[in-house]
Design an enzyme around this catalytic site. Structure first.
Site, PDB file in Angstrom:
ATOM      1  N   GLU A  37      10.122  15.236  15.784  1.00 19.07           N
ATOM      2  CA  GLU A  37      10.371  15.185  14.343  1.00 19.07           C
ATOM      3  C   GLU A  37       9.458  16.172  13.635  1.00 19.07           C
ATOM      4  O   GLU A  37       8.247  16.186  13.873  1.00 19.07           O
ATOM      5  CB  GLU A  37      10.110  13.771  13.814  1.00 19.07           C
ATOM      6  CG  GLU A  37      10.423  13.645  12.349  1.00 19.07           C
ATOM      7  CD  GLU A  37      10.204  12.240  11.800  1.00 19.07           C
ATOM      8  OE1 GLU A  37       9.193  11.610  12.151  1.00 19.07           O
ATOM      9  OE2 GLU A  37      11.050  11.788  11.004  1.00 19.07           O
ATOM     10  N   GLU A  82      10.366   0.930  10.138  1.00 24.09           N
ATOM     11  CA  GLU A  82      11.335   2.017   9.939  1.00 24.09           C
ATOM     12  C   GLU A  82      10.565   3.309  10.187  1.00 24.09           C
ATOM     13  O   GLU A  82       9.696   3.680   9.410  1.00 24.09           O
ATOM     14  CB  GLU A  82      11.917   1.937   8.525  1.00 24.09           C
ATOM     15  CG  GLU A  82      13.237   2.646   8.392  1.00 24.09           C
ATOM     16  CD  GLU A  82      13.066   3.986   7.726  1.00 24.09           C
ATOM     17  OE1 GLU A  82      13.032   4.985   8.480  1.00 24.09           O
ATOM     18  OE2 GLU A  82      12.961   4.038   6.507  1.00 24.09           O
ATOM     19  N   CYS A 127      13.272  10.645   6.632  1.00 23.61           N
ATOM     20  CA  CYS A 127      13.230  10.223   8.036  1.00 23.61           C
ATOM     21  C   CYS A 127      14.599  10.373   8.691  1.00 23.61           C
ATOM     22  O   CYS A 127      14.689  10.591   9.887  1.00 23.61           O
ATOM     23  CB  CYS A 127      12.705   8.813   8.189  1.00 23.61           C
ATOM     24  SG  CYS A 127      12.813   7.838   6.725  1.00 23.61           S
ATOM     25  N   LYS A 152       0.843  -1.206   0.000  1.00 22.00           N
ATOM     26  CA  LYS A 152       0.000   0.000   0.000  1.00 22.00           C
ATOM     27  C   LYS A 152       0.871   1.246   0.000  1.00 22.00           C
ATOM     28  O   LYS A 152       1.600   1.504   0.952  1.00 22.00           O
ATOM     29  CB  LYS A 152      -0.911   0.042   1.230  1.00 22.00           C
ATOM     30  CG  LYS A 152      -1.930   1.178   1.100  1.00 22.00           C
ATOM     31  CD  LYS A 152      -2.638   1.498   2.392  1.00 22.00           C
ATOM     32  CE  LYS A 152      -1.976   2.602   3.158  1.00 22.00           C
ATOM     33  NZ  LYS A 152      -1.973   3.920   2.487  1.00 22.00           N
TER      34      LYS A 152
END
Ligand code: ADP
Length: 481
Positions: free
Chosen positions: A393, A262, A296, A188
């Site tokens: 983040e 991850e 990331c 997906k």
């Protein structure tokens, strides 16, 4: 863009779109066929540069996911686990070659759908995606050499859920090792960047991969959740936010599903006074502004040795002023559009928090396009270690700067984060590099460079950045029992 230290302009160099072929409406790619979603629902994929509609994309519900998983399970038992490993490798090579042939179209679609500069899509995303497939195609018939004296077996159906920052590259990262090791796939893509995964489905079809070996279902978080929860999915491979990673862990707790996650990052880029400064500044710019900070492992926390801080900040500001911001399809563009209006809101929220917290804020002096989702590259200087900006983040072009005096101090500060995905070290001294690489709690540490990727090297995090490794032999092992 007007800047005080520039009295010239680049001529427009916008990549053409005449060669790309997009359908008006995409169904789901299940069992080697394009099928209408049982949900009967579609959503629009739009261009973050000008908010223009690009294509209608199917929104898969639980029944659609079920059909995809059943197709993948059947293909696993009937075909994929029976053919020779060398045959598996040939299919993967064929997919990689077709991707290379269609690289220009894929790059333009990636840039249109995600907002990333065409230069990056063309020179990084698409070639790296092809390289991953070539790399793992080579391993398919050499698993006995990869894992000597072990009897390794595939897991079955892999449910793979990917984010919007490197859409085609993430698809290749996930699909290549899964197929090479004999697993079948339900993948997906992220809801804002489905188009290159759908083009990949067309390529997979053209490559003649047996029906059901790769199924591509599009949709939102509930589609992803249905994949994770499906009892016939033996392995979950997820790249995305730490919040969703935690939800996935809750769902699979107590089951025998294997997982690699991850997740987020808040990576430290550390620059010592003996570093080649101009090179380091270029690396810092690349570390945080590459792909609008939608990485990331972005080097979003800069630690500068105190005695060179003024000089480095001056050089950084100067270099930032020369960055070209605007139409992602323009070959001059360094910084394209933020992927979605939601993400732009999130980034702006953090910039407001930073201003309220009282750190010095520097933004590039330029006009942003009137339409679309754009954000100026931003520095926050003298940020406290406890600041929200230094801890959370942001996933955007926002860099925080802190100073340090000693190695021990910077190790302690760099590790003071819930994340541990990557780090960068800039110094002339090899001994400092080795000292740091062994003490930084980060999955990848780059020395005198940043954001370098290779299919042969494993990638993954410590702490809340997730677990498991993708890439290299480690990436193969994650799909075998
Ligand atoms: P981001 O916040 O960066 O968009 P997400 O973690 O929300 O990252 O999204 C990454 C991928 O995970 C996307 O494909 C998204 O649709 C999917 N996703 C979102 N929520 C869930 C969930 N609860 N379970 C599984 N997948 C999900």
């Amino acid at each position: 863009m007007s800047t005080e230290n520039k009295n010239w302009e680049y001529a427009d160099a916008v990549e053409g779109t005449g060669h790309i072929k997009l359908k008006e409406k995409y169904g789901l790619y299940i069992n080697g066929e394009w099928v209408a979603p049982r949900s009967k629902t579609y959503f629009s994929s739009t261009n973050p540069h000008d908010e223009a509609h690009l294509a209608e994309v199917a929104q898969a519900n639980k029944q659609d996911v079920d059909a995809a998983v059943i197709a993948a399970e059947r293909a696993y038992h009937d075909v994929w686990s029976k053919i020779t490993p060398a045959e598996r490798g040939k299919y993967i090579f064929r997919i990689a070659r077709l991707m290379q042939e269609q690289a220009k179209e894929l790059a333009v679609i990636e840039s249109l759908d995600s907002g990333k500069p065409i230069r990056e899509a063309r020179d990084i995303d698409i070639p790296l995606a092809c390289n991953h497939l070539f790399y793992y195609a080579g391993w398919a018939d050499k698993l006995d050499y990869a894992f000597p004296n072990q009897k390794k077996e595939p897991l079955g159906v892999a449910g793979q859920i990917i984010p919007w920052n490197f859409p085609l590259l993430m698809a290749a990262w996930k699909i290549a090792p899964a197929l090479a090791t004999g697993n079948t796939v339900v993948l997906k893509p992220a809801e804002t960047t489905s188009l290159t995964a759908l083009k990949l489905a067309e390529i997979i079809d053209e490559a003649g991969l047996p029906p059901g070996v790769v199924n591509i279902v599009t949709g939102f978080g509930d589609t992803g959740a249905a994949i994770v929860a499906h009892p016939k999915v033996s392995k979950v491979a997820f790249t995305g936010s730490t919040a969703v990673g935690k939800l996935i862990q809750k769902t699979i707790a107590g089951t025998d599903k294997k997982a690699t996650l991850e997740l987020g990052g808040k990576s430290a880029n550390i620059i010592f006074d003996d570093a080649p400064l101009d090179q380091a500044v270029e690396g810092i710019i690349n570390g945080i502004f590459f792909n609008q900070g939608h990485v990331c492992c972005a080097g979003s926390r800069l630690f500068v040795q105190e005695n060179i801080a003024d000089k480095v900040i001056r050089k950084l500001k100067h270099r930032m002023q020369s960055l070209q911001i605007g139409n992602p399809l323009d070959k001059n563009t360094d910084i394209g559009a933020i992927n979605s209006s939601e993400q732009l809101k999130t980034i702006n929220k953090y910039i407001d928090i930073g201003r309220k917290e009282g750190s010095e804020c520097f933004q590039v002096d330029c006009a942003l396009p009137n339409k679309g989702y754009y954000c100026k590259p931003t520095l926050f200087i003298n940020v406290a270690q406890s600041s929200v900006l230094a801890q959370e983040e942001i996933f955007g072009p926002v860099l925080t700067i802190q100073t340090f005096r000693t190695i021990d101090e910077v190790i302690q500060k760099a590790n003071n984060s819930p994340y541990g995905l990557a780090a960068g070290v800039w110094t002339d001294k090899g001994s400092k590099i080795f000292n740091l690489t062994s003490k930084l709690k980060a999955g990848v540490v780059w020395a005198n460079t940043y954001n370098k990727f290779d299919p042969a090297s494993p990638f993954g995090g410590y702490k809340e950045s997730g677990f498991g490794r993708e890439g290299g032999l480690h990436g193969l092992g994650a799909y075998l029992k």
